[in-house]
Design an enzyme around this catalytic site. Structure first.
Site, PDB file in Angstrom:
ATOM      1  N   HIS A   1       3.292   5.329 -15.607  1.00 52.68           N
ATOM      2  CA  HIS A   1       3.329   5.408 -14.144  1.00 52.68           C
ATOM      3  C   HIS A   1       2.487   4.276 -13.536  1.00 52.68           C
ATOM      4  CE1 HIS A   1       3.289   7.750 -10.234  1.00 52.68           C
ATOM      5  NE2 HIS A   1       2.231   6.974 -10.065  1.00 52.68           N
ATOM      6  N   GLU A   2       1.264   4.125 -14.027  1.00 50.14           N
ATOM      7  CA  GLU A   2       0.367   3.107 -13.450  1.00 50.14           C
ATOM      8  C   GLU A   2       0.887   1.686 -13.705  1.00 50.14           C
ATOM      9  OE1 GLU A   2      -1.639   3.990 -11.295  1.00 50.14           O
ATOM     10  OE2 GLU A   2      -1.581   6.101 -11.817  1.00 50.14           O
TER      11      GLU A   2
ATOM     12  N   HIS B   1       3.584   0.677 -11.395  1.00 49.84           N
ATOM     13  CA  HIS B   1       3.141   0.201 -10.074  1.00 49.84           C
ATOM     14  C   HIS B   1       3.013  -1.317 -10.097  1.00 49.84           C
ATOM     15  CE1 HIS B   1       2.723   3.730  -7.665  1.00 49.84           C
ATOM     16  NE2 HIS B   1       1.854   4.322  -8.460  1.00 49.84           N
TER      17      HIS B   1
ATOM     18  N   TYR C   1       2.914   0.439   0.627  1.00 49.13           N
ATOM     19  CA  TYR C   1       2.450   1.744   0.147  1.00 49.13           C
ATOM     20  C   TYR C   1       2.214   2.733   1.282  1.00 49.13           C
ATOM     21  CZ  TYR C   1       0.465   4.614  -3.588  1.00 49.13           C
ATOM     22  OH  TYR C   1       0.240   5.603  -4.542  1.00 49.13           O
TER      23      TYR C   1
ATOM     24  N   GLU D   1       6.146   5.281  -5.418  1.00 45.94           N
ATOM     25  CA  GLU D   1       5.760   6.398  -6.302  1.00 45.94           C
ATOM     26  C   GLU D   1       6.935   6.873  -7.157  1.00 45.94           C
ATOM     27  OE1 GLU D   1       3.035   8.057  -7.223  1.00 45.94           O
ATOM     28  OE2 GLU D   1       2.065   6.358  -6.285  1.00 45.94           O
TER      29      GLU D   1
ATOM     30  N   ASP E   1      -1.975  11.260   2.789  1.00 46.14           N
ATOM     31  CA  ASP E   1      -1.432  10.632   1.585  1.00 46.14           C
ATOM     32  C   ASP E   1      -0.541   9.432   1.935  1.00 46.14           C
ATOM     33  OD1 ASP E   1      -0.775  10.285  -1.145  1.00 46.14           O
ATOM     34  OD2 ASP E   1       0.948  11.635  -0.984  1.00 46.14           O
TER      35      ASP E   1
ATOM     36  N   HIS F   1       3.017  10.530  -2.277  1.00 51.97           N
ATOM     37  CA  HIS F   1       3.138  11.378  -3.475  1.00 51.97           C
ATOM     38  C   HIS F   1       3.879  12.676  -3.163  1.00 51.97           C
ATOM     39  CE1 HIS F   1      -0.402   8.855  -4.497  1.00 51.97           C
ATOM     40  NE2 HIS F   1       0.079   8.920  -5.722  1.00 51.97           N
TER      41      HIS F   1
HETATM   42 ZN   LIG Z   1       1.401   6.298  -8.346  1.00 56.37          ZN
END
Ligand SMILES: [Zn+2]
Lengths: 88, 338
Positions: free
Chosen positions: B160-161, B164, B175, B184, B252, B257
């Site tokens: 996941h990271e 990005h 974002y 995301e 958020d 998310h």
């Molecule tokens: Zn993320």
């Protein structure tokens, strides 16, 4: 000093809120209030970083600011870490 | 015709309009110019801290030693043997697996296509319940041990990271709001795809959970998110699985998310129809065609046109457009297929 800290975002996306009052010596309290008042540039490519909304109420008024992962002052970061630990 | 040189003097809002209408050179210029400005700004900020030299996609693992510091001590780099610290070895192995997946599946040289070094910081902070990408590298906390454990040890979190990073270099989706939720979404998509590859599962065996291995038994839930059933992974999970329940709040970053649950569900449904490998290819090619401000409708439109192109090249199954259209219709995003 009263505090209200909201932490949101992050990989988990689960918000956390801490609220309470702590007794700090005058110099420490001044340091914390000054840290909230100082605004530093955030890093716009941060993904999944936490957003920290910090509100301190001291004798001379209310100080509130929002920080990201890259511009959170270290004194506030250790304050939050201590609060989180004591809430465990 | 829009050359890169011309595009730099066209205002961003016009570039965005041109990119939206399929002008790829404008899209590239838009993303490149934003990236150059950003990189120049962060280079100045980090001048004394960072070495910006080109890399070979090598892995570097740093130990933050439970301080809130990145690049504190280099403990393992590409080609070196495993050490005693399992978080370090896991971060090394999983980031290598992610790199290998993108290399073997899409021919991508590291996460930027240009051999960017893959830098990870483990044991970041104290009881730090998070993992993040900062534009250059990954950073992982150990978790507080009460609700969360080591984030560096989870293949889906690492994927996941890193994705990005891929998104930053190929689409630069901003974002916040819908572009942020798409940012995301792409990280969860390749997080789950790579997790299934890592565990050698097929889609019927997979749990479609994100972050199931970083939550403890005391945590009130089974994972952080569910692609199969958004909103059900834990007691705090507010992800919608349909546009009817779209989150309109400011929290958020306007729900990056949260609203990602909507395309996440559509991805899961698409995989059931045409399989995860076809979907991974369509989503990856779509990511390369998106732009900074792309929203959910732009995403669906681009998925459809990408699938049409890939079908014409005999690279995916013939019913892909129908499968994607049906899946997105089920989450309230019906595409117009021409
Ligand atoms: Zn993320």
């Amino acid at each position: 000093m009263k505090y209200q800290i909201n932490i949101e975002g992050g990989f988990t996306g689960i918000p956390k809120q801490f609220e309470g009052e702590v007794k700090l010596d005058k110099n420490k309290e001044r340091e914390m209030l000054d840290a909230v008042a100082e605004k530093r540039e955030d890093h716009s490519h941060l993904r999944d970083g936490f957003t920290y909304t910090v509100k301190f109420t001291g004798d001379d008024g209310v100080y509130e600011s929002q920080f990201g992962e890259s511009n959170l002052p270290s004194s506030i970061r250790s304050f939050i870490t201590d609060i989180q630990k004591s809430n465990g | 015709m829009c050359t890169k040189a011309h595009c730099f003097i066209i205002p961003p809002y016009l570039l965005e309009k041109l990119a939206k209408h399929g002008n790829n050179s404008c899209k590239r210029a838009l993303n490149d110019s934003a990236r150059i400005v950003e990189r120049r700004r962060s280079s100045l900020n980090n001048l004394l801290l960072r070495n910006e030299a080109e890399g070979n996609g090598d892995r570097f693992i740093y130990d933050s030693k439970n301080q809130f510091e990145q690049r504190l001590e280099l403990v393992r780099k590409e080609g070196q043997d495993a050490i005693e610290d399992e978080s370090v070895n896991k971060a090394y192995d999983t980031s290598g697996f992610v790199r290998k997946y993108f290399q073997e599946t899409f021919g991508l040289n590291s996460i930027d296509g240009n051999g960017l070094d893959i830098i990870s910081n483990v044991h970041y902070g104290e009881a730090y319940n998070n993992a993040y990408w900062d534009g250059d590298e990954m950073t992982y906390g150990d978790g507080d041990g009460r609700e969360f454990t080591d984030f560096a040890s989870a293949i889906d979190v690492v994927a996941h990271e890193l994705v990005h990073g891929v998104t930053q270099f190929f689409a630069n989706l901003e974002y916040q709001s819908q572009p942020g939720a798409l940012n995301e979404h792409f990280s969860d998509v390749f997080g789950t795809v790579i997790k299934q590859k890592y565990l050698e599962q097929d889609i019927s065996e997979a749990d479609w959970l994100i972050g199931d291995s970083v939550v403890t038994e005391e945590f009130p839930g089974v994972a952080i998110r569910s692609m199969k059933a958004p909103g059900t992974a834990n007691d705090f999970d507010t992800q919608p699985d349909h546009m009817d329940n779209y989150y309109n709040g400011m929290g958020d970053n306007q729900g990056v998310h949260i609203n990602s649950g909507i395309p996440n569900k559509a991805f899961y449904l698409s995989c059931l129809e045409i399989g995860i490998d076809d979907c991974a290819l369509i989503w990856f090619e779509t990511l390369k065609s998106l732009w900074r401000t792309a929203d959910f409708n732009d995403m669906v439109e681009t998925l459809v046109s990408t699938a049409q192109q890939l079908i014409s090249e005999n690279r995916i199954s013939e019913n892909a457009v129908e499968a994607i259209s049906n899946s997105f219709s089920q989450v309230g995003l019906t595409p117009i297929v021409v």
